[in-house]
Design a protein around this motif. Structure first.
Motif, short mmCIF file in Angstrom:
data_model
loop_
_atom_site.label_atom_id
_atom_site.label_comp_id
_atom_site.label_asym_id
_atom_site.label_seq_id
_atom_site.Cartn_x
_atom_site.Cartn_y
_atom_site.Cartn_z
N ALA A 154 0.82 -1.25 0.25
CA ALA A 154 0.03 -0.10 0.09
C ALA A 154 0.91 1.20 -0.15
N LEU A 155 1.82 1.23 0.89
CA LEU A 155 2.74 2.41 0.71
C LEU A 155 3.33 2.65 -0.74
N GLU A 156 4.07 1.48 -1.09
CA GLU A 156 4.38 1.60 -2.65
C GLU A 156 3.59 2.06 -3.60
N LYS A 157 2.31 1.75 -3.52
CA LYS A 157 1.48 2.12 -4.57
C LYS A 157 1.11 3.64 -4.19
N ALA A 158 0.62 4.03 -2.96
CA ALA A 158 0.54 5.53 -2.70
C ALA A 158 1.78 6.45 -3.10
N VAL A 159 2.91 6.10 -2.59
CA VAL A 159 3.98 7.02 -2.91
C VAL A 159 4.45 7.13 -4.51
N GLY A 160 4.05 5.98 -5.15
CA GLY A 160 4.39 5.96 -6.48
C GLY A 160 3.18 6.82 -7.17
N ALA A 161 2.21 6.90 -6.76
CA ALA A 161 1.11 7.58 -7.42
C ALA A 161 1.46 9.06 -7.14
N TRP A 162 1.69 9.33 -5.92
CA TRP A 162 1.93 11.11 -5.60
C TRP A 162 3.16 11.40 -6.10
N ARG A 163 4.33 10.74 -6.06
CA ARG A 163 5.26 11.03 -6.80
C ARG A 163 5.16 11.33 -8.20
N ARG A 164 4.42 10.72 -8.94
CA ARG A 164 4.09 10.74 -10.32
C ARG A 164 3.21 12.01 -10.50
N ASP A 165 2.30 12.10 -9.79
CA ASP A 165 0.98 13.08 -9.96
C ASP A 165 1.26 14.27 -9.17
N LEU A 166 1.84 14.29 -8.02
CA LEU A 166 1.67 15.56 -6.93
C LEU A 166 3.15 16.07 -6.74
N LEU A 167 3.97 15.01 -6.95
CA LEU A 167 5.44 15.54 -6.35
C LEU A 167 6.59 15.30 -7.36
N ALA A 168 6.00 15.37 -8.57
CA ALA A 168 7.22 14.95 -9.69
C ALA A 168 8.29 16.24 -9.69
N ALA A 169 7.64 17.70 -9.49
CA ALA A 169 8.80 18.57 -9.55
C ALA A 169 9.54 18.80 -8.49
N ASP A 170 9.13 18.43 -7.12
CA ASP A 170 9.80 18.70 -5.92
C ASP A 170 10.19 17.39 -5.08
N TRP A 171 10.28 16.04 -5.66
CA TRP A 171 10.27 15.05 -4.98
C TRP A 171 11.83 14.90 -4.21
N ASP A 172 12.72 15.77 -4.54
CA ASP A 172 13.95 15.75 -3.86
C ASP A 172 13.92 16.69 -2.47
N ARG A 173 12.61 17.25 -2.31
CA ARG A 173 12.80 18.08 -1.29
C ARG A 173 11.74 17.53 -0.29
N VAL A 174 11.07 16.28 -0.67
CA VAL A 174 10.38 15.68 0.23
C VAL A 174 11.03 15.12 1.39
N ARG A 175 10.23 15.30 2.63
CA ARG A 175 10.70 14.81 3.78
C ARG A 175 9.78 13.82 4.47
N VAL A 176 10.02 13.05 5.24
CA VAL A 176 9.06 11.88 5.94
C VAL A 176 9.13 11.91 7.47
N VAL A 177 7.79 11.97 8.02
CA VAL A 177 7.85 11.64 9.40
C VAL A 177 7.13 10.54 9.49
N VAL A 178 7.48 9.47 10.37
CA VAL A 178 7.02 8.24 10.62
C VAL A 178 6.38 8.32 12.17
N ILE A 179 5.10 8.30 12.44
CA ILE A 179 4.73 8.48 13.80
C ILE A 179 4.66 6.87 14.32
N GLY A 180 5.41 6.62 15.52
CA GLY A 180 5.08 5.45 16.10
C GLY A 180 5.24 5.48 17.65
#
Length: 263
Positions: A154-180
């Motif tokens: 599910a993570l691979e599918k969601a991130v792949g879609a967003w990377r293609r459709d929403l984050l193509a121009a600034d993927w290198d600036r994306v940061r990630v927070v994992v809450i746990g």
């Protein structure tokens, strides 16, 4: 005369003020402003939060994807069967209730269901508890593997879609927070996924673990804290991760190395 005395007392107090106290206050105000600025300026942020993956721009959530399906939660429920039995040992009423619920599970629950029923039908004897639990290792590991695979897909599918459709121009600036949670921090599924995807060796760069920060707003604030502390560590110590550890840690280690603690 009274007014003159009050003015003199006020001036004396101003002169007597501890400059280090004033400096410390100024530091904390400047730090808070720097963190607020980092929070406002940070680029796209992905937040792994429970059942969801969230995409933020600034403080605004712009997308959400479910990463833990009903099947995932069913697997988790099955895994809780032997754990509940272990924790209920010595409580006949609770074991009897568990026996009824386990019997109602679909036959597809397989070896876990049958072994649990056999143990409970035997009275839940404490003498056989450890043997029952040891026999559950295989079924529990199988459930965990399947659940992990479902979440990762599910993570691979969601991130792949967003990377293609929403984050193509600034993927290198994306940061990630994992809450746990604290106990699940080591090897957390989302953490493993993003360390490999981003090529991050650990925390502090584009990837942060927000332990027990269940409110995504607090997790975003933690990400901004990492940005400010990274700049301070880089500027003063040549190490962006230096302020992510206790600043007293090297001194404490040196003292302890030279002052062995008697046991």
């Amino acid at each position: 005369m009274l007014l003159e005395s009050l003015l003199i007392l006020s001036c004396c107090r101003a002169v007597a003020a501890d400059p280090l106290v004033e400096i410390d206050g100024a530091f904390h105000r400047a730090y808070a402003e720097a963190r607020a600025g980092a929070l406002a300026a940070q680029g796209p942020v992905l937040v792994v939060s429970g059942d969801s993956l969230l995409l933020y721009r600034g403080r605004v959530r712009v997308a959400e994807a479910v990463i833990r399906s009903p099947r995932y939660h069913r697997l988790k429920g099955l895994a809780h069967v032997p754990l509940a039995i272990r924790l209920s040992a010595g409580n006949p009423e609770r074991l009897a209730a568990l026996r009824g619920w386990v019997a109602a599970l679909e036959p597809g629950a397989g070896a876990l269901r049958e072994a649990s029923l056999a143990f409970l039908d035997g009275g839940g004897d404490a003498s056989g508890l450890d043997r029952y639990c040891a026999g559950m290792e295989g079924p529990l590991e199988a459930l965990a593997r399947e659940a992990a695979g479902l979440e990762l897909e599910a993570l691979e599918k969601a991130v792949g879609a967003w990377r293609r459709d929403l984050l193509a121009a600034d993927w290198d600036r994306v940061r990630v927070v994992v809450i746990g949670s604290h106990m699940a921090r080591e090897g957390e599924v989302g953490w493993q996924f993003f360390t490999r995807l981003l090529g991050e060796p650990g925390e502090g760069g584009r990837l942060v673990f927000a332990e027990e920060k269940w409110d995504p707003a607090e997790a975003l604030k933690l990400l901004a804290t990492h940005a400010v502390d990274g700049d301070l560590g880089r500027a003063f110590f040549g190490d962006p991760g230096r302020m992510h550890r206790d600043v007293l840690a090297p001194g404490a280690k040196k003292w302890l190395d030279s002052h062995p603690i008697p046991r």
